[in-house]
Write a protein that holds these residues in place. Structure first.
Motif, PDB file in Angstrom:
ATOM      1  N   ASN A   1      -4.539  15.755  -3.277  1.00 44.61           N
ATOM      2  CA  ASN A   1      -5.769  15.271  -2.640  1.00 44.61           C
ATOM      3  C   ASN A   1      -5.697  13.787  -2.308  1.00 44.61           C
ATOM      4  O   ASN A   1      -6.387  13.325  -1.395  1.00 44.61           O
ATOM      5  CB  ASN A   1      -6.961  15.549  -3.563  1.00 44.61           C
ATOM      6  N   GLU A   2      -4.873  13.033  -3.014  1.00 42.39           N
ATOM      7  CA  GLU A   2      -4.814  11.580  -2.816  1.00 42.39           C
ATOM      8  C   GLU A   2      -3.660  11.150  -1.913  1.00 42.39           C
ATOM      9  O   GLU A   2      -3.508   9.955  -1.661  1.00 42.39           O
ATOM     10  CB  GLU A   2      -4.662  10.875  -4.176  1.00 42.39           C
ATOM     11  N   SER A   3      -2.828  12.089  -1.461  1.00 44.74           N
ATOM     12  CA  SER A   3      -1.635  11.740  -0.660  1.00 44.74           C
ATOM     13  C   SER A   3      -0.843  10.628  -1.342  1.00 44.74           C
ATOM     14  O   SER A   3      -0.416   9.653  -0.718  1.00 44.74           O
ATOM     15  CB  SER A   3      -2.031  11.308   0.759  1.00 44.74           C
ATOM     16  N   THR A   4      -0.613  10.794  -2.634  1.00 44.46           N
ATOM     17  CA  THR A   4      -0.104   9.713  -3.477  1.00 44.46           C
ATOM     18  C   THR A   4       1.246   9.178  -3.017  1.00 44.46           C
ATOM     19  O   THR A   4       1.421   7.963  -2.854  1.00 44.46           O
ATOM     20  CB  THR A   4       0.004  10.192  -4.936  1.00 44.46           C
ATOM     21  N   GLU A   5       2.213  10.071  -2.831  1.00 40.95           N
ATOM     22  CA  GLU A   5       3.563   9.610  -2.492  1.00 40.95           C
ATOM     23  C   GLU A   5       3.602   8.968  -1.114  1.00 40.95           C
ATOM     24  O   GLU A   5       4.301   7.966  -0.901  1.00 40.95           O
ATOM     25  CB  GLU A   5       4.544  10.776  -2.583  1.00 40.95           C
ATOM     26  N   LEU A   6       2.869   9.534  -0.176  1.00 43.97           N
ATOM     27  CA  LEU A   6       2.828   8.948   1.166  1.00 43.97           C
ATOM     28  C   LEU A   6       2.188   7.566   1.119  1.00 43.97           C
ATOM     29  O   LEU A   6       2.682   6.616   1.741  1.00 43.97           O
ATOM     30  CB  LEU A   6       2.064   9.863   2.121  1.00 43.97           C
ATOM     31  N   ARG A   7       1.103   7.421   0.383  1.00 45.53           N
ATOM     32  CA  ARG A   7       0.447   6.114   0.295  1.00 45.53           C
ATOM     33  C   ARG A   7       1.355   5.085  -0.368  1.00 45.53           C
ATOM     34  O   ARG A   7       1.372   3.909   0.022  1.00 45.53           O
ATOM     35  CB  ARG A   7      -0.874   6.225  -0.457  1.00 45.53           C
ATOM     36  N   LYS A   8       2.134   5.494  -1.361  1.00 45.54           N
ATOM     37  CA  LYS A   8       3.075   4.568  -2.000  1.00 45.54           C
ATOM     38  C   LYS A   8       4.120   4.078  -1.001  1.00 45.54           C
ATOM     39  O   LYS A   8       4.457   2.884  -0.962  1.00 45.54           O
ATOM     40  CB  LYS A   8       3.772   5.257  -3.173  1.00 45.54           C
ATOM     41  N   THR A   9       4.616   4.996  -0.188  1.00 47.17           N
ATOM     42  CA  THR A   9       5.618   4.632   0.820  1.00 47.17           C
ATOM     43  C   THR A   9       5.034   3.654   1.838  1.00 47.17           C
ATOM     44  O   THR A   9       5.661   2.648   2.192  1.00 47.17           O
ATOM     45  CB  THR A   9       6.126   5.896   1.535  1.00 47.17           C
ATOM     46  N   LEU A  10       3.831   3.939   2.306  1.00 48.24           N
ATOM     47  CA  LEU A  10       3.180   3.066   3.283  1.00 48.24           C
ATOM     48  C   LEU A  10       2.843   1.708   2.676  1.00 48.24           C
ATOM     49  O   LEU A  10       3.020   0.668   3.314  1.00 48.24           O
ATOM     50  CB  LEU A  10       1.908   3.737   3.800  1.00 48.24           C
ATOM     51  N   ALA A  11       2.359   1.713   1.420  1.00 51.82           N
ATOM     52  CA  ALA A  11       1.978   0.462   0.763  1.00 51.82           C
ATOM     53  C   ALA A  11       3.178  -0.466   0.580  1.00 51.82           C
ATOM     54  O   ALA A  11       3.075  -1.681   0.777  1.00 51.82           O
ATOM     55  CB  ALA A  11       1.329   0.769  -0.587  1.00 51.82           C
ATOM     56  N   LYS A  12       4.324   0.116   0.243  1.00 49.35           N
ATOM     57  CA  LYS A  12       5.533  -0.694   0.068  1.00 49.35           C
ATOM     58  C   LYS A  12       5.944  -1.341   1.384  1.00 49.35           C
ATOM     59  O   LYS A  12       6.310  -2.525   1.428  1.00 49.35           O
ATOM     60  CB  LYS A  12       6.657   0.179  -0.479  1.00 49.35           C
TER      61      LYS A  12
END
Length: 362
Positions: A60-71
């Motif tokens: 629900n949080e798209s966690t791994e994708l958000r980590k990639t984008l944040a980096k």
């Protein structure tokens, strides 16, 4: 009877239309002309065979994708919200901040979904005209005056602007964010990969700024529907409050992450399209009666006599472009997405033939 039950402010609303018809070349929706790299297709195939299965809800949080984008963007992951295309995020932002009768300001012409979603929310769209006689020039002083006079709750800036292709300078964007501090300023950067600037660097400095990005243009994934916002954590938290549960599928999260990690290949494709944009502009300049508006995106807006007739003739020949002949401001314009060299050459051949033969007989 049904019409009478529809909210009055929506009865005359014209929906966004995307025509699905057979074609040889599709240059009407600013999509990438490239398919997925074979390596990513193989990884996706492996996931479908060996992954957790589509019977399980997505993260629900798209966690791994958000980590990639944040980096990549050097921001915190809690400053990113992922949606089904930036369209969903536009709707969520308006829903969060705009109540009945409150104003949303944007330049015009621009992406039509700002207006449509404002009307859906019960808000009042306020359009600030771009100067068509000066290549749709953006007048920053007039725009700031309008935002503050109308007490706008939300402001949209499509940069580069769709469909005109023009760009607002970072200096002017920062002025708007600073001088319109009582408004949420949304910079929609759907096409920013094709120019040289981004407002993401301002996000940590200004709490009223939201930057939208998408995988639909430069990153080949128009069919996967994935976009994201970058903002301060307070705005991101408010958007997340109303974000639909499980809004981004497992497949979309995975494929977006894989594509984004292939930065070298994506950048090569972006540079190729920028080069092809220049070549296409040079070729169009050689055709009589065609005026080209400057573009910083992956499309070119041109003014041409009998735009509607030309669009229909191109369609008969299997070439789809965006026809604005029914638009009161863009009635003599068509928009051409930049394709591969081979696609652009076919378009130019057919377009020139229509101009030089068919149109001369009218």
């Amino acid at each position: 009877m049904i019409k009478d039950l529809v909210r009055p402010e929506l009865q005359k609303l014209v929906p966004y239309v995307s025509h699905q018809i057979p074609y040889r070349i599709k240059l009407d929706a600013n999509e990438s002309p490239f398919e997925l790299p074979a390596s990513i297709s193989k990884r996706l195939e492996d996931y479908l065979k060996n992954g957790p299965g589509l019977n399980i809800y997505p993260d629900n949080e798209s966690t791994e994708l958000r980590k990639t984008l944040a980096k990549y963007w050097n921001v915190d992951s809690d400053e990113i919200v992922v949606g089904t295309g930036s369209n969903q995020l536009i709707q969520l932002i308006i829903t969060v901040f705009v109540g009945n009768g409150e104003k949303v300001v944007y330049p015009w012409p621009t992406f039509s979904m700002y207006k449509i979603n404002t009307l859906i929310a019960g808000g009042v769209p306020v359009e600030v005209p771009l100067d068509k006689d000066r290549d749709f020039l953006f007048a920053v002083d007039e725009f700031i005056d309008t935002v503050n006079r109308e007490r706008a709750k939300v402001v949209f800036l499509c940069n580069p602007n769709n469909p005109t292709g023009g760009m607002i300078s970072l200096e002017d964007i920062e002025r708007i964010v600073k001088e319109c501090s009582n408004s949420i300023i949304v910079v929609d950067e759907a096409y920013a990969e094709f120019c040289t600037q981004s407002a993401v660097s301002f996000v940590k400095k200004y709490e009223n700024l939201v930057v939208l990005r998408t995988f639909s243009k430069a990153y080949l994934l128009a069919g996967a529907r994935c976009g994201y916002s970058i903002s301060g954590p307070e705005i991101a938290n408010e958007i997340n409050k109303i974000r639909p549960t499980y809004n981004v599928s497992s497949l979309t999260q995975l494929i977006a992450k894989m594509v984004f990690e292939e930065q070298k290949e994506m950048q090569d494709k972006i540079l190729y399209l920028i080069e092809q944009r220049g070549n296409l502009e040079d070729s169009l300049r050689k055709i009589k009666d065609v005026y080209i508006y400057p573009s910083f995106a992956n499309y070119i807006l041109i003014k041409v006599p009998e735009a509607g007739i030309i669009s229909k003739e191109l369609e008969k020949r299997g070439i789809l472009i965006r026809d604005f002949s029914n638009d009161p401001i863009l009635h003599d314009c068509i928009r051409i997405s930049v394709g591969t060299k081979e696609q652009n050459d076919i378009f130019l051949k057919e377009f020139s033939d229509i101009i030089n033969s068919f149109l001369r007989t009218l």
